[in-house]
Design a protein around this motif. Structure first.
Motif, short mmCIF file in Angstrom:
data_model
loop_
_atom_site.label_atom_id
_atom_site.label_comp_id
_atom_site.label_asym_id
_atom_site.label_seq_id
_atom_site.Cartn_x
_atom_site.Cartn_y
_atom_site.Cartn_z
N VAL A 1 4.85 3.69 2.70
CA VAL A 1 4.74 2.37 2.10
C VAL A 1 4.57 1.31 3.19
O VAL A 1 5.22 1.37 4.24
N GLU A 2 3.70 0.33 2.91
CA GLU A 2 3.54 -0.81 3.80
C GLU A 2 3.41 -2.08 2.95
O GLU A 2 2.60 -2.12 2.02
N ARG A 3 4.20 -3.09 3.30
CA ARG A 3 4.08 -4.37 2.60
C ARG A 3 2.91 -5.14 3.18
O ARG A 3 2.84 -5.35 4.40
N LEU A 4 2.00 -5.62 2.30
CA LEU A 4 0.78 -6.27 2.76
C LEU A 4 0.84 -7.79 2.66
O LEU A 4 0.16 -8.48 3.42
N THR A 5 1.60 -8.33 1.71
CA THR A 5 1.68 -9.78 1.54
C THR A 5 3.13 -10.21 1.43
O THR A 5 4.02 -9.40 1.14
N HIS A 6 3.34 -11.51 1.67
CA HIS A 6 4.70 -12.06 1.61
C HIS A 6 4.72 -13.40 0.89
O HIS A 6 5.53 -14.28 1.20
N SER B 1 0.86 -1.19 0.00
CA SER B 1 0.00 0.00 0.00
C SER B 1 0.89 1.23 0.00
O SER B 1 1.94 1.26 0.66
N ILE B 2 0.48 2.24 -0.77
CA ILE B 2 1.24 3.49 -0.88
C ILE B 2 0.28 4.63 -0.57
O ILE B 2 -0.72 4.83 -1.28
#
Length: 729
Positions: free
Chosen positions: A597-602, A589-590
């Motif tokens: 910025v945030e990472r949502l999935t891995h 998400s930006i």
């Protein structure tokens, strides 16, 4: 086809300009123009067997109603007129159920032919007796006419002044004539489906191509261009996929990649064409979709495109064909590169490599690299997708582009730095053969449209076009607030952003960027549209936001260079998109305001939609549909639909506890509905295979209980051959 050059058939002289033939220096015999046209066409295409239909279409025209009888009559008269040639053995042979073939090889004259109403000629003796006149003739004709002027003159009646004036007129007339035969485009294949990636033999007689049809293995076939009435020979017989191929320069071997459909196994194969013996020579590098390849002029090095794990991105590798089990050696940049080298072509002298270098989906250009020194020169600028490269001689490169849905061909003169357009519709993946100077290419044209499919029980489920024209339109996204959908269209010459109502009416162009954009997505409040396009320097992919309030466009403040299709958070404050980097591809998400910025999935996610303020539905490669709670970092994602049922990455949409998605089976598609509350799925409608783009979205329209999607038909692609074009000289 009506070439102006005269020719001999054994002891018969054929003069197309005068529509005459002359046996053994006897009296001239005039024939009807169409008879001469037929004879010239057979001569120009000797020794190929010419089907009746081809002769009729080229001599009388495709719409002629008398062509068939006229051709029979022409052949009868030609045989009668040419009966004395070659001791009566015949000149035109009928091949049963195939067509006609000229038996005798024509000997093309380099003589200048005079017009039918002119009978004044000049002999070589006259020129020899006047050296000055001979030098002038040689200079005026660039050395071509002096050796072939065979005129006779009555010296007692015509003065030298008249003679000189006549020579000037003749020379001027014929210097204005083209010195080459008319260009010919021949359709080599016309099967249903697609014939792709032509690879001609060095002498140009045979062409190998990959044939793609619904529910059929993708194998290699070989066509004899001199005998087009014969069916193509199948070269490979397996369930794997074979696409690009290249001949060795001695004409003995064919090289290609054989890829298992699941992608877990790939080998480069050397096929001995005559005996059909196969030999695996190397493992294919992984993680590539197109197995481009070319061979050096000395047949010692095979250049291939791939990713071998020794670099950050895919690139070009060299394989030494003179050694058994030789390792692949990386030619392209390994690390710290912001581009990928893809297609390639060796120069005729083997010293340079022309390559296509891609920075992103909107920027790919051709570069020239000195193989020994790695010195690099950029040849093209502002291209989007290179679809084929080949050399016609040491200084000229023929290449194809795919830009805004249009395929075009060009010739670069490297020494002069000039560009010439070929003006061949659907031109792509060209291959040039120096023997005979023929250019083979793939003609492929695709038109996409936007269709609507009603899901109401009282209406038959049959899609109907909403936006359909000779241009391409795709990627619709509907806004319930505005009761309109946005989409991209190339009718302005670029893929720009447009909008329309659900009937496809009241269309309006929203952007005028004069660059290609893709994958638009409405915000939930209907005030903004996010989409992808290239950066100003064409080296990065940016997310842009169009405001319907201000009608202005802004660039999302993102730290990443490459993004996939965007979507919105429920509060419209963030953009959610997959981000490509060297380590992994996942959803981020930006924040629009500050670029946070945030990472949502891995787990290799590709596309996601927020189905609540805290949960995200997303698809990942070949592994179904998943849901993750963004507020709980300890709980792993939950699979919503199994990967065997949910087969696509992008062809799905979410609305009110329901997921609409495409399930692709072997012989057809099924549009499905999944209830996220009950966990049950049910079919909605069955559609033909390839009835819409798998990489495009399905968009639900709640107001009308219908689906919007990009409709396509199975692409028709054929192999064609260009001969005698002055552009190839």
């Amino acid at each position: 086809m009506k070439p102006n050059r005269a020719f001999n058939l054994s002891n018969c002289y054929v003069n197309p300009t005068e529509f005459s033939i002359q046996l053994d220096q006897g009296e001239k015999q005039s024939l009807q123009p169409k008879f001469i046209d037929v004879l010239c066409y057979l001569a120009q295409h000797h020794p190929r067997i010419i089907p009746r239909e081809e002769l009729i279409n080229n001599i009388w025209g495709e719409n002629s109603v008398v062509g068939d009888k006229s051709l029979t009559n022409a052949i009868w008269h030609l045989r009668k007129s040419l009966a004395e040639i070659d001791q009566g053995n015949g000149v035109i042979e009928t091949i049963r159920k195939a067509g006609y073939r000229l038996v005798i090889e024509p000997q093309w004259s380099t003589n200048v032919t005079t017009t039918a109403h002119s009978n004044i000629t000049v002999s070589d003796d006259t020129l020899q007796n006047d050296p000055q006149l001979k030098r002038e003739a040689e200079q005026e004709t660039d050395g071509l006419l002096a050796k072939t002027l065979q005129y006779r003159i009555n010296k007692q009646t015509i003065t030298w002044v008249v003679l000189a004036a006549f020579i000037a007129v003749v020379i001027g007339y014929f210097l204005g004539k083209p010195s080459h035969d008319p260009a010919v485009v021949t359709q080599v294949t016309k099967h249903p489906g697609s014939e792709l990636f032509p690879s001609p033999s060095p002498d140009g007689r045979y062409v190998v191509y990959s044939q793609v049809s619904n529910n059929q293995p993708t194998n290699l076939f070989m066509k004899d261009t001199l005998q087009p009435q014969l069916p193509a020979q199948q070269l490979t017989f397996d369930t794997a996929i074979e696409r690009h191929s290249v001949w060795s320069n001695d004409g003995q071997y064919l090289y290609f990649a054989r890829t298992a459909k699941a992608g877990e196994n790939c080998k480069y194969i050397q096929l001995k064409v005559l005996s059909r013996q196969e030999k695996a020579i190397a493992n294919c590098p992984n993680r590539v979709g197109y197995f481009y390849l070319d061979i050096s002029p000395d047949d010692k090095t095979l250049a291939i495109h791939g990713f071998n794990g020794d670099a950050e991105k895919s690139g070009i590798y060299f394989l030494d064909l003179t050694k058994e089990n030789a390792p692949l050696e990386r030619f392209s940049c390994k690390k710290g590169c912001d581009y990928k080298d893809r297609d390639m072509a060796f120069s005729p002298d083997g010293k340079h490599l022309a390559i296509s270098r891609r920075f992103n989906r909107y920027s790919e250009n051709i570069y020239l690299i000195n193989i020994k020194t790695k010195e690099t020169q950029q040849l093209t600028f502002n291209e989007e997708d290179i679809v084929g490269i080949t050399w016609s001689d040491q200084s000229k490169i023929i290449y194809a582009t795919h830009k805004a849905g249009v395929r075009s061909g060009f010739i670069i003169d490297v020494d002069k730095n000039t560009f010439t357009e070929l003006n061949l519709p659907g031109f792509s993946y060209p291959k040039f053969t120096k023997q005979g100077r023929k250019l083979f290419y793939q003609q492929r044209q695709e038109i996409s449209s936007i269709a609507s499919l009603s899901l109401k029980a009282d209406i038959a489920s049959s899609p109907f076009p909403v936006v359909l024209s000779s241009f391409s339109h795709h990627s619709p996204d509907y806004s319930p607030i505005n009761k309109r959908f946005v989409y991209v269209s190339n009718e302005s010459g670029f893929y720009e952003l447009w909008s329309a109502n659900t009937r496809g009416e009241e269309r309006k162009q929203l952007t005028f960027l004069k660059k290609n954009i893709s994958l638009p997505k409405w915000s939930h409040d209907g005030k903004s549209i996010a989409f992808l396009a290239s950066s100003e320097d064409n080296k990065h992919e940016n997310i842009y936001i169009y405001s319907l309030v201000t009608q202005k466009i802004s660039v999302l403040n993102s730290p990443f260079d490459r993004h996939n299709r965007p979507s919105w958070s429920l509060d419209d404050n963030k953009i959610i998109a997959a981000v490509y980097n060297n380590n992994a591809t996942d959803l981020y998400s930006i924040t629009i305001a500050d670029g946070a910025v945030e990472r949502l999935t891995h787990d290799n996610a590709r596309y996601g939609i927020m189905n609540s303020p805290t949960t995200l539905l997303y698809a990942k490669v070949k592994r179904g549909l998943w849901q993750v709670d963004l507020t709980d970092k300890t709980t792993p994602p939950v699979q919503i639909i199994d990967g065997k049922e949910f087969t696509g990455l992008y062809a799905w949409d979410y609305y009110n506890n329901g997921v609409y998605f495409n399930k692709e089976l072997k012989e057809h598609h099924i549009l499905m509905f999944h209830d996220t509350v009950s966990g049950k799925s049910r079919p909605l409608v069955k559609l033909p295979l390839n009835s819409f783009y798998r990489r495009d979205i399905i968009n639900y329209v709640p107001d009308e209980d219908s689906l919007l999607y990009t409709k396509s038909s199975y692409p028709q692609a054929n192999i064609k051959m260009l001969e005698n074009s002055p552009l190839l000289q």
